[in-house]
Design a protein around this motif. Structure first.
Motif, PDB file in Angstrom:
ATOM      1  N   ILE A 159       0.864  -1.184   0.000  1.00  0.00           N
ATOM      2  CA  ILE A 159       0.000   0.000   0.000  1.00  0.00           C
ATOM      3  C   ILE A 159       0.899   1.232   0.000  1.00  0.00           C
ATOM      4  N   PHE A 160       0.754   2.067  -0.997  1.00  0.00           N
ATOM      5  CA  PHE A 160       1.557   3.281  -1.099  1.00  0.00           C
ATOM      6  C   PHE A 160       0.712   4.479  -0.689  1.00  0.00           C
ATOM      7  N   HIS A 161       1.256   5.308   0.166  1.00  0.00           N
ATOM      8  CA  HIS A 161       0.525   6.458   0.654  1.00  0.00           C
ATOM      9  C   HIS A 161       1.469   7.651   0.730  1.00  0.00           C
ATOM     10  N   PHE A 162       0.910   8.846   0.822  1.00  0.00           N
ATOM     11  CA  PHE A 162       1.703  10.059   0.878  1.00  0.00           C
ATOM     12  C   PHE A 162       1.978  10.437   2.329  1.00  0.00           C
ATOM     13  N   ASN A 163       3.239  10.655   2.623  1.00  0.00           N
ATOM     14  CA  ASN A 163       3.654  11.084   3.958  1.00  0.00           C
ATOM     15  C   ASN A 163       4.386  12.418   3.801  1.00  0.00           C
ATOM     16  N   GLY A 164       3.711  13.494   4.135  1.00  0.00           N
ATOM     17  CA  GLY A 164       4.297  14.815   3.955  1.00  0.00           C
ATOM     18  C   GLY A 164       5.418  15.149   4.910  1.00  0.00           C
ATOM     19  N   ASP A 165       5.651  14.297   5.905  1.00  0.00           N
ATOM     20  CA  ASP A 165       6.714  14.562   6.876  1.00  0.00           C
ATOM     21  C   ASP A 165       8.080  14.062   6.415  1.00  0.00           C
ATOM     22  N   LEU A 166       8.125  13.293   5.336  1.00  0.00           N
ATOM     23  CA  LEU A 166       9.399  12.737   4.876  1.00  0.00           C
ATOM     24  C   LEU A 166      10.207  13.798   4.135  1.00  0.00           C
ATOM     25  N   PRO A 167      11.524  13.729   4.222  1.00  0.00           N
ATOM     26  CA  PRO A 167      12.351  14.686   3.479  1.00  0.00           C
ATOM     27  C   PRO A 167      12.224  14.451   1.978  1.00  0.00           C
ATOM     28  N   ARG A 168      12.268  15.513   1.219  1.00  0.00           N
ATOM     29  CA  ARG A 168      12.122  15.401  -0.232  1.00  0.00           C
ATOM     30  C   ARG A 168      13.449  15.490  -0.966  1.00  0.00           C
ATOM     31  N   ASP A 169      14.433  16.069  -0.336  1.00  0.00           N
ATOM     32  CA  ASP A 169      15.736  16.207  -0.977  1.00  0.00           C
ATOM     33  C   ASP A 169      16.620  15.042  -0.542  1.00  0.00           C
ATOM     34  N   LEU A 170      16.653  13.988  -1.364  1.00  0.00           N
ATOM     35  CA  LEU A 170      17.455  12.810  -1.071  1.00  0.00           C
ATOM     36  C   LEU A 170      18.570  12.688  -2.091  1.00  0.00           C
ATOM     37  N   SER A 171      19.658  12.025  -1.692  1.00  0.00           N
ATOM     38  CA  SER A 171      20.765  11.800  -2.607  1.00  0.00           C
ATOM     39  C   SER A 171      20.296  10.955  -3.782  1.00  0.00           C
ATOM     40  N   GLN A 172      20.715  11.338  -4.968  1.00  0.00           N
ATOM     41  CA  GLN A 172      20.276  10.631  -6.165  1.00  0.00           C
ATOM     42  C   GLN A 172      21.251   9.556  -6.619  1.00  0.00           C
ATOM     43  N   SER A 173      22.302   9.328  -5.869  1.00  0.00           N
ATOM     44  CA  SER A 173      23.293   8.364  -6.343  1.00  0.00           C
ATOM     45  C   SER A 173      23.890   7.583  -5.184  1.00  0.00           C
ATOM     46  N   ASN A 174      24.227   6.359  -5.472  1.00  0.00           N
ATOM     47  CA  ASN A 174      25.009   5.534  -4.562  1.00  0.00           C
ATOM     48  C   ASN A 174      26.383   5.380  -5.197  1.00  0.00           C
ATOM     49  N   VAL A 175      27.382   6.013  -4.614  1.00  0.00           N
ATOM     50  CA  VAL A 175      28.698   6.092  -5.245  1.00  0.00           C
ATOM     51  C   VAL A 175      29.738   5.397  -4.384  1.00  0.00           C
TER      52      VAL A 175
END
Length: 288
Positions: A159-175
């Motif tokens: 079940i996918f739901h929206f959680n507005g408390d989560l950070p939106r700026d996440l790292s886009q790469s695993n380096v």
């Protein structure tokens, strides 16, 4: 990835991407020409001696059977043609569709239904395409998730739901940065865990038994911060340290290879590093 999901009881996802939706090309998602395709009232897929259903679909950019081998520009076109325009027995589908007039007397008119084909294309191709383009234009953030689940683990629907408390700026790469010394094993530098030495041949080493594959396992509530169910960082670091004891990494500090132009040049290259797309341990998020 499979082993990491298994550590989360077989039901987990990894967030592979969070960012602007403009990374998704809209070409092929929808074209206004698709809406103009209408076979309602056509008693046969051969509309006239010089124009067929295949020609109409090609004009809309949905396929091209010009050279004998059909190129399908939408994944739904082939199954729809197989349903409403099936090839005669003993004739390959693409041979049939690419030269429909040559098989005019073998067309299965019982399977053909121009109105039904038009309605199905609207339902499965046109409307979803419009919606996909609208979603990309409407939202500022796109999330892509990935998992592997074994059949016996498919006991619950995610079940996918929206959680507005989560950070939106996440790292886009695993380096991972790989450093090559003048002698000994190369070194892999991670963001979240200790440095790992490769084996003598420069390959990923066989890690000690019971080394976790998931750096952390989290459960996402309807609101609030993620709940950490398991954090394996300390265990993984201990296993890395145990593995590193088997190998030698010489960057020239011991004096064994610090002298000489060739050695200095080699170390200079190693400082540049090599960027690798490895992501053995990554955060897993499990829906509730």
């Amino acid at each position: 990835m499979t082993r990491a999901v298994d550590e989360a009881e077989g039901q987990a996802f990894v967030t592979e991407f969070v960012g602007a939706p403009d990374v998704v090309p809209t070409a092929g998602l929808y074209d206004e020409a698709w809406s103009s395709v209408d076979f309602t009232g056509a008693p046969s897929p051969i509309i006239n001696a010089s124009y067929t259903v295949i020609d109409a679909l090609r004009g809309a950019g949905l396929l091209d059977c010009s050279f004998g081998d059909c190129v399908f520009n939408h994944a739904m076109i082939r199954p729809l043609l197989s349903q409403y325009l099936p090839a005669p027995a003993g004739v390959a589908e693409e041979d049939y569709w690419s030269n429909l007039n040559a098989f005019a007397d073998q067309v299965d008119l019982a399977a053909w239904d121009g109105a039904a084909l038009t309605a199905t294309m609207q339902e499965r191709i046109v409307d979803p395409g419009k919606e996909a383009v609208a979603l990309l234009a409407e939202h500022s953030t796109l999330t892509r998730m990935f998992t592997t689940i074994s059949p016996h683990e498919m006991t619950a629907d995610p079940i996918f739901h929206f959680n507005g408390d989560l950070p939106r700026d996440l790292s886009q790469s695993n380096v991972v940065t790989q450093q090559f010394p003048c002698r000994g094993s190369s070194k892999l530098l991670f963001t979240d865990v200790h440095e790992l030495l490769t084996d003598e041949s420069g390959l990923w080493p066989e890690l000690p038994e019971e080394t976790p594959w998931a750096l952390a396992i989290q459960q996402l509530p309807l609101a609030g911060a993620p709940m950490v169910l398991q954090d394996n960082t300390d265990i993984i670091n201990a296993k890395i340290d145990e593995s590193n004891e088997r190998f030698e990494y010489d960057n020239g500090e011991s004096g064994a290879c610090s002298a000489g132009r060739r050695a200095r040049a080699a170390w200079g290259l190693s400082m540049m590093g090599a960027i690798l797309g490895m992501a053995l341990w990554t955060r897993r998020r499990r829906p509730r």
